[in-house]
Every structure is written in C-alpha cells, then in structure tokens.
Design a protein around this motif. Structure first.
Motif, PDB file in Angstrom:
ATOM      1  N   ALA A   2      13.821   9.949  -3.413  1.00  0.00           N
ATOM      2  CA  ALA A   2      13.252   8.620  -3.205  1.00  0.00           C
ATOM      3  C   ALA A   2      11.915   8.455  -3.925  1.00  0.00           C
ATOM      4  CB  ALA A   2      13.057   8.368  -1.716  1.00  0.00           C
ATOM      5  N   VAL A   3      11.534   7.197  -4.059  1.00  0.00           N
ATOM      6  CA  VAL A   3      10.217   6.808  -4.559  1.00  0.00           C
ATOM      7  C   VAL A   3       9.531   6.054  -3.426  1.00  0.00           C
ATOM      8  CG1 VAL A   3       8.965   5.340  -6.182  1.00  0.00           C
ATOM      9  CG2 VAL A   3      11.007   6.562  -6.941  1.00  0.00           C
ATOM     10  N   PHE A   4       8.320   6.456  -3.104  1.00  0.00           N
ATOM     11  CA  PHE A   4       7.533   5.747  -2.104  1.00  0.00           C
ATOM     12  C   PHE A   4       6.485   4.906  -2.827  1.00  0.00           C
ATOM     13  CE2 PHE A   4       9.401   9.091   0.334  1.00  0.00           C
ATOM     14  CZ  PHE A   4       9.558   8.564   1.602  1.00  0.00           C
ATOM     15  N   PRO A   5       6.454   3.596  -2.557  1.00  0.00           N
ATOM     16  CA  PRO A   5       5.424   2.759  -3.186  1.00  0.00           C
ATOM     17  C   PRO A   5       4.030   3.193  -2.762  1.00  0.00           C
ATOM     18  CG  PRO A   5       7.138   1.404  -2.208  1.00  0.00           C
ATOM     19  CD  PRO A   5       7.365   2.817  -1.736  1.00  0.00           C
ATOM     20  N   ALA A   6       3.069   2.892  -3.600  1.00  0.00           N
ATOM     21  CA  ALA A   6       1.672   3.176  -3.270  1.00  0.00           C
ATOM     22  C   ALA A   6       1.290   2.398  -2.004  1.00  0.00           C
ATOM     23  CB  ALA A   6       0.768   2.770  -4.432  1.00  0.00           C
ATOM     24  N   GLU A   7       0.326   2.934  -1.270  1.00  0.00           N
ATOM     25  CA  GLU A   7      -0.079   2.319  -0.007  1.00  0.00           C
ATOM     26  C   GLU A   7      -0.511   0.868  -0.190  1.00  0.00           C
ATOM     27  OE1 GLU A   7      -2.896   3.116   3.886  1.00  0.00           O
ATOM     28  OE2 GLU A   7      -3.263   4.297   2.081  1.00  0.00           O
ATOM     29  N   ASP A   8      -1.267   0.560  -1.251  1.00  0.00           N
ATOM     30  CA  ASP A   8      -1.709  -0.824  -1.424  1.00  0.00           C
ATOM     31  C   ASP A   8      -0.522  -1.759  -1.663  1.00  0.00           C
ATOM     32  OD1 ASP A   8      -1.398   0.339  -3.985  1.00  0.00           O
ATOM     33  OD2 ASP A   8      -2.817  -1.064  -4.883  1.00  0.00           O
ATOM     34  N   ALA A   9       0.521  -1.288  -2.318  1.00  0.00           N
ATOM     35  CA  ALA A   9       1.718  -2.113  -2.532  1.00  0.00           C
ATOM     36  C   ALA A   9       2.435  -2.356  -1.203  1.00  0.00           C
ATOM     37  CB  ALA A   9       2.650  -1.439  -3.532  1.00  0.00           C
ATOM     38  N   ARG A  10       2.522  -1.333  -0.369  1.00  0.00           N
ATOM     39  CA  ARG A  10       3.171  -1.498   0.940  1.00  0.00           C
ATOM     40  C   ARG A  10       2.372  -2.454   1.824  1.00  0.00           C
ATOM     41  NH1 ARG A  10       3.138   4.167   0.874  1.00  0.00           N
ATOM     42  NH2 ARG A  10       1.852   4.140   2.728  1.00  0.00           N
ATOM     43  N   LEU A  11       1.056  -2.287   1.839  1.00  0.00           N
ATOM     44  CA  LEU A  11       0.226  -3.152   2.684  1.00  0.00           C
ATOM     45  C   LEU A  11       0.258  -4.595   2.201  1.00  0.00           C
ATOM     46  CD1 LEU A  11      -2.811  -0.791   3.367  1.00  0.00           C
ATOM     47  CD2 LEU A  11      -0.888  -1.355   4.881  1.00  0.00           C
ATOM     48  N   ILE A  60       6.105   5.608 -15.210  1.00  0.00           N
ATOM     49  CA  ILE A  60       6.830   4.420 -14.765  1.00  0.00           C
ATOM     50  C   ILE A  60       5.880   3.609 -13.891  1.00  0.00           C
ATOM     51  CG2 ILE A  60       8.685   3.577 -13.263  1.00  0.00           C
ATOM     52  CD1 ILE A  60      10.380   5.902 -14.088  1.00  0.00           C
ATOM     53  N   THR A  61       5.853   2.316 -14.133  1.00  0.00           N
ATOM     54  CA  THR A  61       5.088   1.401 -13.290  1.00  0.00           C
ATOM     55  C   THR A  61       6.064   0.405 -12.677  1.00  0.00           C
ATOM     56  OG1 THR A  61       3.124   1.634 -14.666  1.00  0.00           O
ATOM     57  CG2 THR A  61       3.219  -0.295 -13.241  1.00  0.00           C
ATOM     58  N   TRP A 134       2.183  -0.622  -9.314  1.00  0.00           N
ATOM     59  CA  TRP A 134       1.664   0.699  -9.011  1.00  0.00           C
ATOM     60  C   TRP A 134       2.349   1.714  -9.919  1.00  0.00           C
ATOM     61  CZ3 TRP A 134       5.865  -0.866  -6.209  1.00  0.00           C
ATOM     62  CH2 TRP A 134       6.865   0.071  -5.979  1.00  0.00           C
ATOM     63  N   PRO A 135       1.611   2.756 -10.334  1.00  0.00           N
ATOM     64  CA  PRO A 135       2.239   3.815 -11.136  1.00  0.00           C
ATOM     65  C   PRO A 135       3.005   4.767 -10.228  1.00  0.00           C
ATOM     66  CG  PRO A 135      -0.079   4.298 -10.824  1.00  0.00           C
ATOM     67  CD  PRO A 135       0.179   2.964 -10.175  1.00  0.00           C
ATOM     68  N   VAL A 136       4.232   5.070 -10.597  1.00  0.00           N
ATOM     69  CA  VAL A 136       5.014   6.056  -9.856  1.00  0.00           C
ATOM     70  C   VAL A 136       4.460   7.421 -10.258  1.00  0.00           C
ATOM     71  CG1 VAL A 136       7.298   7.078  -9.523  1.00  0.00           C
ATOM     72  CG2 VAL A 136       7.048   4.588  -9.767  1.00  0.00           C
ATOM     73  N   THR A 137       3.964   8.164  -9.289  1.00  0.00           N
ATOM     74  CA  THR A 137       3.369   9.466  -9.579  1.00  0.00           C
ATOM     75  C   THR A 137       4.295  10.621  -9.243  1.00  0.00           C
ATOM     76  OG1 THR A 137       2.296   9.504  -7.420  1.00  0.00           O
ATOM     77  CG2 THR A 137       1.008   8.610  -9.276  1.00  0.00           C
ATOM     78  N   GLU A 138       5.248  10.361  -8.304  1.00  0.00           N
ATOM     79  CA  GLU A 138       6.149  11.432  -7.915  1.00  0.00           C
ATOM     80  C   GLU A 138       7.459  10.883  -7.370  1.00  0.00           C
ATOM     81  OE1 GLU A 138       4.043  13.607  -4.859  1.00  0.00           O
ATOM     82  OE2 GLU A 138       4.887  12.340  -3.283  1.00  0.00           O
ATOM     83  N   PHE A 139       8.429  11.772  -7.326  1.00  0.00           N
ATOM     84  CA  PHE A 139       9.726  11.538  -6.708  1.00  0.00           C
ATOM     85  C   PHE A 139       9.863  12.582  -5.624  1.00  0.00           C
ATOM     86  CE2 PHE A 139       9.874  10.103 -11.043  1.00  0.00           C
ATOM     87  CZ  PHE A 139      10.387   8.812 -10.891  1.00  0.00           C
ATOM     88  N   PRO A 156       6.475  15.627  -9.979  1.00  0.00           N
ATOM     89  CA  PRO A 156       5.681  14.610 -10.684  1.00  0.00           C
ATOM     90  C   PRO A 156       6.574  13.765 -11.590  1.00  0.00           C
ATOM     91  CG  PRO A 156       5.261  16.787 -11.595  1.00  0.00           C
ATOM     92  CD  PRO A 156       6.151  16.979 -10.403  1.00  0.00           C
ATOM     93  N   ALA A 157       6.177  12.513 -11.752  1.00  0.00           N
ATOM     94  CA  ALA A 157       6.943  11.591 -12.612  1.00  0.00           C
ATOM     95  C   ALA A 157       6.850  11.988 -14.078  1.00  0.00           C
ATOM     96  CB  ALA A 157       6.452  10.164 -12.410  1.00  0.00           C
ATOM     97  N   GLY A 158       5.803  12.694 -14.442  1.00  0.00           N
ATOM     98  CA  GLY A 158       5.657  13.107 -15.841  1.00  0.00           C
ATOM     99  C   GLY A 158       4.664  12.224 -16.566  1.00  0.00           C
ATOM    100  N   SER A 159       4.356  12.650 -17.777  1.00  0.00           N
ATOM    101  CA  SER A 159       3.393  11.919 -18.590  1.00  0.00           C
ATOM    102  C   SER A 159       4.072  11.384 -19.838  1.00  0.00           C
ATOM    103  CB  SER A 159       2.236  12.848 -18.991  1.00  0.00           C
ATOM    104  OG  SER A 159       2.755  13.891 -19.808  1.00  0.00           O
ATOM    105  N   ALA A 160       3.347  10.579 -20.593  1.00  0.00           N
ATOM    106  CA  ALA A 160       3.893  10.024 -21.831  1.00  0.00           C
ATOM    107  C   ALA A 160       4.261  11.128 -22.811  1.00  0.00           C
ATOM    108  CB  ALA A 160       2.877   9.060 -22.457  1.00  0.00           C
ATOM    109  N   GLU A 161       3.507  12.251 -22.768  1.00  0.00           N
ATOM    110  CA  GLU A 161       3.787  13.357 -23.689  1.00  0.00           C
ATOM    111  C   GLU A 161       5.110  14.044 -23.356  1.00  0.00           C
ATOM    112  OE1 GLU A 161       0.553  13.601 -21.885  1.00  0.00           O
ATOM    113  OE2 GLU A 161      -0.042  12.157 -23.392  1.00  0.00           O
ATOM    114  N   GLY A 162       5.530  13.962 -22.064  1.00  0.00           N
ATOM    115  CA  GLY A 162       6.739  14.634 -21.625  1.00  0.00           C
ATOM    116  C   GLY A 162       8.025  13.902 -21.981  1.00  0.00           C
TER     117      GLY A 162
END
Length: 163
Positions: A2-11, A60-61, A134-139, A156-162
């Motif tokens: 799963a992906v959990f949205p950032a707290e500010d997005a949920r609020l 991913i955003t 919000w940026p997805v930071t992890e799965f 981790p979601a990974g970086s642009a270099e990955g």
C-alpha cells in the motif's frame, strides 16, 4: 502492499468531508496496490523477500482528487503520477503472483476508501475535491489485524537516478 498519503493530505481531505458517521479513520487511509488476503506469518516474510526484488518506481507525486463509489463504498480518486504508480503496481502484482501468492485479480482502480456507508453529502464533497500533492516516499507491506493496519515492512520509492 500500500501507499499511505502524507499526513497533510489526509488532514486536508478530512477537513473537506462533512462530519458524518461511517467515515473510516484518516490514519487508516491508504491506496492498496496488491491485496493478498490471509497470509500465514511465514508467508509475510516470503512476500517481503519477493518485494525486495521489485525495482522502485522512482519519484512519484500524487494527490487525492475527485471520487466515486463502488456500491455503498465511497472513495477519493488519485491524480498526479498515476501511470508510474500503475506500472509499479503491475510489477508488484506480477512478482507476487510469480511467487505463488493469490493476488486480487480485479483491474487496478487506484483509490482511497473513505466510507463503507453511502452518504450523499460525502459523495458530493468528493466529486469536486482536489487535495494537495505529496511525494510518495515509501511503499508498505501492511497487515490488517482486528481492523487495525500494521506496517510490517517498507521500501523507499526511489530517486530519479534509480529510474
């Protein structure tokens, strides 16, 4: 998985919805990528090992936007980098199925369930909703026990270099 949205997005979404009974708790809000159902404890370690080999999608955003319903279930939709999320979801699904896991085979319709009880006010609030990005930071590999979600492992979601 799963992906959990950032707290500010949920609020932000919570503040946008009418205060009615039947809403799921915001700390439980997530986007399911792969549903495995009942898996014994040793199976979760095996699933985690399989997921270790799935390449991260890179940055991913996302943002919660719009909504809909499946019967009585009301959900918020997704906008943003949905295509790379869908491709990553397919990689996850393929890896798990290839390892012998029974993954829900329904077409992927990325969404976040906000209520299992239909409410016209909630449906209307979701229809025009556009939340913050919000940026997805992890799965996360998640286990549901007695209605509570427990993150067993995260990647981790990974970086642009990955990419």
């Amino acid at each position: 998985m799963a992906v959990f949205p950032a707290e500010d997005a949920r609020l932000h979404l919570k503040r946008h919805l009418p205060a009615v009974g039947g809403l799921t708790r915001p700390e439980k809000w997530h986007i399911t990528l792969a549903f495995l159902g009942e898996v014994p404890d040793e199976g979760t370690d095996h699933a985690a090992g399989v997921l270790d080999d799935v390449p991260p999608p890179g940055p991913i955003t996302l943002r919660l936007a719009g909504g809909g319903r499946f019967g009585t279930v009301l959900w918020a939709g997704l906008a943003g980098d949905v295509e790379p999320l869908e491709a990553f979801r397919e990689d996850v699904r393929s890896a798990l199925v290839g390892a012998g896991f029974a993954v829900d085979g329904r077409p992927f319709r990325p969404h976040l369930t906000v209520s299992y009880r239909f409410d016209r006010g909630v449906q209307q609030a979701l229809a025009g909703y556009a939340g913050p990005s919000w940026p997805v930071t992890e799965f996360a590999l998640v286990q549901s026990t007695a209605g509570e979600y427990h993150r067993l492992r995260a990647w981790p979601a990974g970086s642009a270099e990955g990419r």
